[in-house]
Design a protein around this motif. Structure first.
Motif, PDB file in Angstrom:
ATOM      1  N   ALA A   1       0.819  -1.223   0.000  1.00 13.89           N
ATOM      2  CA  ALA A   1       0.000   0.000   0.000  1.00 13.89           C
ATOM      3  C   ALA A   1       0.847   1.265   0.000  1.00 13.89           C
ATOM      4  O   ALA A   1       0.629   2.167   0.793  1.00 13.89           O
ATOM      5  N   ASP A   2       1.795   1.337  -0.921  1.00 12.58           N
ATOM      6  CA  ASP A   2       2.716   2.473  -0.982  1.00 12.58           C
ATOM      7  C   ASP A   2       2.015   3.821  -1.135  1.00 12.58           C
ATOM      8  O   ASP A   2       2.479   4.820  -0.594  1.00 12.58           O
ATOM      9  N   CYS A   3       0.901   3.884  -1.845  1.00 10.12           N
ATOM     10  CA  CYS A   3       0.221   5.164  -2.074  1.00 10.12           C
ATOM     11  C   CYS A   3      -0.819   5.467  -1.003  1.00 10.12           C
ATOM     12  O   CYS A   3      -1.486   6.505  -1.062  1.00 10.12           O
ATOM     13  N   GLY A   4      -1.001   4.577  -0.055  1.00  8.18           N
ATOM     14  CA  GLY A   4      -1.929   4.824   1.030  1.00  8.18           C
ATOM     15  C   GLY A   4      -3.396   4.662   0.668  1.00  8.18           C
ATOM     16  O   GLY A   4      -4.273   5.093   1.408  1.00  8.18           O
ATOM     17  N   GLY A   5      -3.676   4.083  -0.466  1.00 12.26           N
ATOM     18  CA  GLY A   5      -5.065   3.824  -0.833  1.00 12.26           C
ATOM     19  C   GLY A   5      -5.636   4.772  -1.861  1.00 12.26           C
ATOM     20  O   GLY A   5      -6.844   4.847  -2.033  1.00 12.26           O
ATOM     21  N   ALA A   6      -4.782   5.489  -2.566  1.00  7.61           N
ATOM     22  CA  ALA A   6      -5.231   6.483  -3.543  1.00  7.61           C
ATOM     23  C   ALA A   6      -5.419   5.905  -4.951  1.00  7.61           C
ATOM     24  O   ALA A   6      -5.671   6.662  -5.883  1.00  7.61           O
ATOM     25  N   CYS A   7      -5.276   4.609  -5.111  1.00 11.70           N
ATOM     26  CA  CYS A   7      -5.361   3.958  -6.423  1.00 11.70           C
ATOM     27  C   CYS A   7      -4.321   4.559  -7.372  1.00 11.70           C
ATOM     28  O   CYS A   7      -4.596   4.815  -8.532  1.00 11.70           O
ATOM     29  N   ALA A   8      -3.130   4.807  -6.827  1.00  8.30           N
ATOM     30  CA  ALA A   8      -2.062   5.423  -7.608  1.00  8.30           C
ATOM     31  C   ALA A   8      -0.841   4.518  -7.721  1.00  8.30           C
ATOM     32  O   ALA A   8       0.210   4.957  -8.184  1.00  8.30           O
ATOM     33  N   CYS A   9      -0.963   3.286  -7.270  1.00  4.28           N
ATOM     34  CA  CYS A   9       0.112   2.304  -7.423  1.00  4.28           C
ATOM     35  C   CYS A   9      -0.571   0.941  -7.502  1.00  4.28           C
ATOM     36  O   CYS A   9      -1.780   0.863  -7.510  1.00  4.28           O
ATOM     37  N   ALA A  10       0.170  -0.090  -7.536  1.00  3.07           N
ATOM     38  CA  ALA A  10      -0.434  -1.424  -7.582  1.00  3.07           C
ATOM     39  C   ALA A  10       0.140  -2.314  -6.485  1.00  3.07           C
ATOM     40  O   ALA A  10       0.179  -3.525  -6.619  1.00  3.07           O
ATOM     41  N   THR A  11       0.560  -1.703  -5.372  1.00  3.44           N
ATOM     42  CA  THR A  11       1.215  -2.470  -4.315  1.00  3.44           C
ATOM     43  C   THR A  11       0.251  -3.005  -3.265  1.00  3.44           C
ATOM     44  O   THR A  11       0.683  -3.449  -2.206  1.00  3.44           O
ATOM     45  N   CYS A  12      -1.037  -2.964  -3.578  1.00  6.49           N
ATOM     46  CA  CYS A  12      -2.024  -3.613  -2.710  1.00  6.49           C
ATOM     47  C   CYS A  12      -2.794  -4.649  -3.522  1.00  6.49           C
ATOM     48  O   CYS A  12      -3.910  -5.014  -3.177  1.00  6.49           O
ATOM     49  N   HIS A  13      -2.166  -5.125  -4.592  1.00  2.00           N
ATOM     50  CA  HIS A  13      -2.757  -6.121  -5.485  1.00  2.00           C
ATOM     51  C   HIS A  13      -3.067  -7.400  -4.716  1.00  2.00           C
ATOM     52  O   HIS A  13      -2.239  -7.892  -3.941  1.00  2.00           O
TER      53      HIS A  13
ATOM     54  N   THR B   1      -9.193 -12.767 -11.123  1.00  2.74           N
ATOM     55  CA  THR B   1      -9.798 -12.152  -9.939  1.00  2.74           C
ATOM     56  C   THR B   1      -8.880 -11.128  -9.284  1.00  2.74           C
ATOM     57  O   THR B   1      -9.069 -10.779  -8.115  1.00  2.74           O
ATOM     58  N   SER B   2      -7.888 -10.632 -10.008  1.00  2.00           N
ATOM     59  CA  SER B   2      -6.991  -9.610  -9.469  1.00  2.00           C
ATOM     60  C   SER B   2      -7.754  -8.321  -9.206  1.00  2.00           C
ATOM     61  O   SER B   2      -8.564  -7.879 -10.031  1.00  2.00           O
ATOM     62  N   ARG B   3      -7.473  -7.733  -8.056  1.00  2.00           N
ATOM     63  CA  ARG B   3      -8.054  -6.438  -7.685  1.00  2.00           C
ATOM     64  C   ARG B   3      -7.022  -5.672  -6.868  1.00  2.00           C
ATOM     65  O   ARG B   3      -6.077  -6.250  -6.332  1.00  2.00           O
ATOM     66  N   LEU B   4      -7.234  -4.377  -6.749  1.00  2.00           N
ATOM     67  CA  LEU B   4      -6.468  -3.571  -5.810  1.00  2.00           C
ATOM     68  C   LEU B   4      -7.288  -3.526  -4.526  1.00  2.00           C
ATOM     69  O   LEU B   4      -8.454  -3.119  -4.541  1.00  2.00           O
ATOM     70  N   SER B   5      -6.687  -3.949  -3.428  1.00  2.00           N
ATOM     71  CA  SER B   5      -7.445  -4.059  -2.178  1.00  2.00           C
ATOM     72  C   SER B   5      -7.903  -2.701  -1.652  1.00  2.00           C
ATOM     73  O   SER B   5      -8.854  -2.635  -0.875  1.00  2.00           O
ATOM     74  N   CYS B   6      -7.278  -1.623  -2.100  1.00  2.44           N
ATOM     75  CA  CYS B   6      -7.720  -0.287  -1.682  1.00  2.44           C
ATOM     76  C   CYS B   6      -9.055   0.080  -2.306  1.00  2.44           C
ATOM     77  O   CYS B   6      -9.738   1.005  -1.846  1.00  2.44           O
ATOM     78  N   GLN B   7      -9.458  -0.631  -3.326  1.00  3.86           N
ATOM     79  CA  GLN B   7     -10.693  -0.319  -4.040  1.00  3.86           C
ATOM     80  C   GLN B   7     -11.861  -1.242  -3.666  1.00  3.86           C
ATOM     81  O   GLN B   7     -12.958  -1.094  -4.182  1.00  3.86           O
ATOM     82  N   ILE B   8     -11.625  -2.161  -2.751  1.00  9.05           N
ATOM     83  CA  ILE B   8     -12.692  -3.041  -2.268  1.00  9.05           C
ATOM     84  C   ILE B   8     -13.127  -2.517  -0.912  1.00  9.05           C
ATOM     85  O   ILE B   8     -12.379  -2.596   0.067  1.00  9.05           O
ATOM     86  N   ILE B   9     -14.319  -1.950  -0.863  1.00 10.50           N
ATOM     87  CA  ILE B   9     -14.842  -1.377   0.373  1.00 10.50           C
ATOM     88  C   ILE B   9     -15.626  -2.452   1.124  1.00 10.50           C
ATOM     89  O   ILE B   9     -16.517  -3.103   0.566  1.00 10.50           O
ATOM     90  N   VAL B  10     -15.283  -2.599   2.393  1.00  6.90           N
ATOM     91  CA  VAL B  10     -15.885  -3.637   3.222  1.00  6.90           C
ATOM     92  C   VAL B  10     -17.316  -3.250   3.597  1.00  6.90           C
ATOM     93  O   VAL B  10     -17.603  -2.095   3.906  1.00  6.90           O
TER      94      VAL B  10
END
Length: 106
Positions: free
Chosen positions: A38-50, A81-90
């Motif tokens: 989560a390098d970008c902190g959840g801004a959907c600006a990287c792919a490190t929360c894949h 089924t790849s997703r960015l975890s910052c974009q999945i709202i619980v």
């Protein structure tokens, strides 16, 4: 609260409760789950929360947005089924969600 199972690449499981409204990424970061940088902190600006959403949960987590799809181009080892975890709202509907992490995020 929704229980989410995060599975590391080596198979180690972490089951945690995440508040509705938080992202799957926030739940991992706040609970020190390894494998989601989560390098970008959840801004959907990287792919490190894949992550890989378990097949049984793919429809319930929704489709990736156009912006998310473009960021996924930077992720390694994409799967259907790849997703960015910052974009999945619980939500309560995601209670029991299973997420798997790739071998690495870079």
């Amino acid at each position: 609260m929704a229980k989410i199972t995060y599975i590391e690449h080596d198979g180690k499981e972490h089951v945690i409760e995440v508040k509705p409204g938080q992202s799957v990424m926030e739940g991992a970061v706040k609970n020190n789950i390894p494998g989601i940088d989560a390098d970008c902190g959840g801004a959907c600006a990287c792919a490190t929360c894949h992550v890989y959403v378990d097949d049984a949960w793919a429809d319930k987590t929704g489709k990736a947005s156009v912006m998310e799809e473009s960021m996924l181009d930077f992720a390694n080892d994409l799967q259907p089924t790849s997703r960015l975890s910052c974009q999945i709202i619980v939500s309560d509907a995601l209670d029991g969600l299973i997420i798997r992490m790739p071998e690495n995020q870079h």
